[in-house]
Design a protein around this motif. Structure first.
Motif, short mmCIF file in Angstrom:
data_model
loop_
_atom_site.label_atom_id
_atom_site.label_comp_id
_atom_site.label_asym_id
_atom_site.label_seq_id
_atom_site.Cartn_x
_atom_site.Cartn_y
_atom_site.Cartn_z
N ASP A 97 0.82 -1.22 0.00
CA ASP A 97 0.00 0.00 0.00
C ASP A 97 0.85 1.26 0.00
O ASP A 97 0.51 2.25 -0.65
CB ASP A 97 -0.94 -0.01 1.21
N VAL A 98 1.97 1.23 0.73
CA VAL A 98 2.87 2.39 0.73
C VAL A 98 3.47 2.58 -0.66
O VAL A 98 3.60 3.71 -1.15
CB VAL A 98 3.96 2.24 1.79
N LEU A 99 3.80 1.47 -1.31
CA LEU A 99 4.37 1.56 -2.66
C LEU A 99 3.36 2.19 -3.63
O LEU A 99 3.71 3.08 -4.42
CB LEU A 99 4.76 0.16 -3.14
N THR A 100 2.12 1.75 -3.55
CA THR A 100 1.08 2.34 -4.40
C THR A 100 0.95 3.82 -4.15
O THR A 100 0.87 4.64 -5.08
CB THR A 100 -0.28 1.65 -4.14
N GLN A 101 0.95 4.22 -2.87
CA GLN A 101 0.77 5.62 -2.51
C GLN A 101 1.95 6.47 -2.98
O GLN A 101 1.76 7.55 -3.56
CB GLN A 101 0.60 5.76 -1.01
N ILE A 102 3.15 6.01 -2.74
CA ILE A 102 4.32 6.84 -3.08
C ILE A 102 4.48 6.97 -4.59
O ILE A 102 4.94 8.01 -5.09
CB ILE A 102 5.61 6.29 -2.42
N ILE A 103 4.09 5.94 -5.34
CA ILE A 103 4.13 6.04 -6.80
C ILE A 103 3.14 7.10 -7.27
O ILE A 103 3.44 7.96 -8.10
CB ILE A 103 3.83 4.68 -7.46
N SER A 104 1.92 7.04 -6.73
CA SER A 104 0.89 8.01 -7.10
C SER A 104 1.34 9.44 -6.79
O SER A 104 1.25 10.34 -7.63
CB SER A 104 -0.41 7.70 -6.36
#
Length: 475
Positions: A97-104
């Motif tokens: 979830d952190v990966l998804t957020q930081i990419i966005s």
């Protein structure tokens, strides 16, 4: 760092988890993010960026701290669960979830920093994420293409202005007379053209009564514009108290299917006749009008002037339309596909909405049908029907918007208020500020401002081309 985040071709999205309520972690990104922009074509750009691993790690640790405050694990007090236990149990989910957020967040930041005019959400192309290394991301985004507007100073257009005739002036004065007409009851004679009559009527077709097509004390003017000629002829010569059957033939394509292609028999009873007494056209008549003319000659001159001003405005409006089309023809700019499909969808929806409204008007109010238009995706038929027009509309709007920026065209609050006040005057009064607040909430005010900005831009552009006025006879 685990598997790649979920990818949606229309853009990416945040995964939600049933186990924990993750919060957006707004930790400060301290390391420099490498950003590269590549032009794929005039409407598409590829964004490639490296997200520093330390920024990702800070967000993961911050999320672990939040999780530690939320969970209850046997053997540990709430809020005192060791980080190693949290990471062992929830690590893959937190990292994903952190990966998804930081990419966005990083793609959004890259778009803002590079001043990219994105018109659709970005779409992920590739993510390379290995534990302990920077995250490499690539995404595509549709943009408004850069364009230069070609020289328009040599455009030649004709503003064709209809000549105002004496007949048209007389027609306006005839309307003034109707406004001052007095009705008085008539007895001892049959109905004549222009009489105002009160009737009861019933209708039947094929021997069956049409209960939704009957009325009592119905008032109409014989020969009024828009009335049925056959019905007018049928009531001419009737005496008060007389009953008469009037057959009306309806065309096969008539809107009401119950009577389309059939003959309806109206049984009419005449109850009252009134005649109109029109005022004489003289100076007193002119002075009693709301316009307060002093003489008949002044009334006629001012009426002609008003009609001529109106025709000039209509000619200029037509010239604006021609100019917008000419500018678009001279500057065939490319349009992002996402915008085209959005415009096609809007046009298809508007047509369906109008068709539903027209369908409703062909029914009586008590039919109880619901003809709401549902949101639908763009079909192949929609593409075929609307694509060319959609591209032209978007090209025109982008070009005029650029010209508005070039001319520094703005619409002031005073101009908006003046437009709204004029609109309210046409409706017969009301509270302009209340309407303005309602329009602000539902988006109508922004649309009004855009329309006014467009018109001001085209008006200014008319002054920069070769515009010639031509007086013509009305076609």
């Amino acid at each position: 760092m685990g598997s790649e985040p979920p990818v949606n071709q229309g853009g990416f999205f945040m995964r939600s988890t049933p186990l924990l309520r993750f919060k957006n972690i707004h930790t400060q990104m301290t390391a420099t993010m490498k950003i590269e922009i590549e032009d794929v074509d005039s409407c598409n750009k590829k964004i490639t960026l490296d997200i520093p691993y330390q920024d990702y790690r800070k967000k993961v640790d911050a999320q672990y701290a939040i999780v530690g405050q939320q969970i209850n694990i046997p053997g540990f007090r709430k809020g005192k669960v060791p980080k190693s236990v949290i990471e062992n149990r929830f690590g893959p989910e937190v990292k994903r979830d952190v990966l998804t957020q930081i990419i966005s967040e990083s793609i959004t930041r890259a778009i803002e920093e590079k001043g990219i005019k994105a018109v659709t959400p970005p779409s992920l192309l590739k993510v390379e994420a290995e534990e302990g290394t920077d995250i490499k991301v690539s995404a595509s985004v549709e943009v408004i293409p850069d364009f230069t507007i070609n020289d328009y100073s040599r455009i030649e257009l004709y503003a064709k202005i209809n000549k105002v005739t004496e007949k048209e002036v007389d027609e306006v004065i005839a309307e003034y007379r109707l406004r001052g007409a007095k009705n008085f009851p008539v007895t001892g004679r049959p109905t004549q053209d222009k009489d105002i009559i009160k009737i009861d009527f019933k209708a039947e077709v094929d021997g069956q009564a049409l209960t939704d097509m009957e009325s009592n004390d119905f008032t109409l003017q014989v020969g009024a514009q828009g009335s049925l000629a056959a019905f007018n002829e049928g009531v001419l010569g009737m005496q008060i108290g007389e009953e008469r059957d009037i057959p009306i033939d309806y065309a096969a394509d008539y809107g009401n299917k119950a009577i389309a292609g059939k003959t309806v028999s109206y049984h009419v009873t005449l109850k009252e006749i009134q005649a109109q007494e029109l005022p004489e056209v003289n100076d007193e008549f002119a002075q009693n009008l709301k316009e307060k003319y002093k003489t008949v000659d002044e009334m006629k001159q001012k009426t002609r002037q008003d009609l001529e001003d109106y025709e000039k405005k209509q000619a200029r409006k037509a010239a604006r339309k021609q100019l917008a089309e000419k500018i678009t023809e001279m500057n065939p700019i490319h349009i992002p596909e996402g915008l085209v499909r959005e415009q096609i969808g809007f046009m298809a929806k508007e047509v369906k909405k109008k068709q539903a409204q027209a369908h409703d008007h062909k029914h009586t109010e008590d039919c109880g049908h619901d003809h709401g238009v549902e949101e639908t995706s763009v079909s192949l038929e929609d593409e075929k029907t609307y694509r060319t027009s959609a591209i032209k509309i978007l090209q025109e709007e982008l070009l005029i918007s650029q010209l508005a920026d070039d001319f520094k065209i703005e619409v002031s609050e005073e101009e908006l208020d003046q437009e709204i006040n004029g609109f309210m005057a046409l409706l017969g009064g009301g509270n302009p500020q209340k309407i303005k607040q309602e329009w602000r909430k539902n988006g109508s005010l922004d649309r009004l401002r855009s329309r006014m900005r467009r018109e001001k831009t085209l008006d200014q552009l008319l002054g920069k081309i070769q515009l010639k006025e031509e007086m013509i006879d009305r076609q």
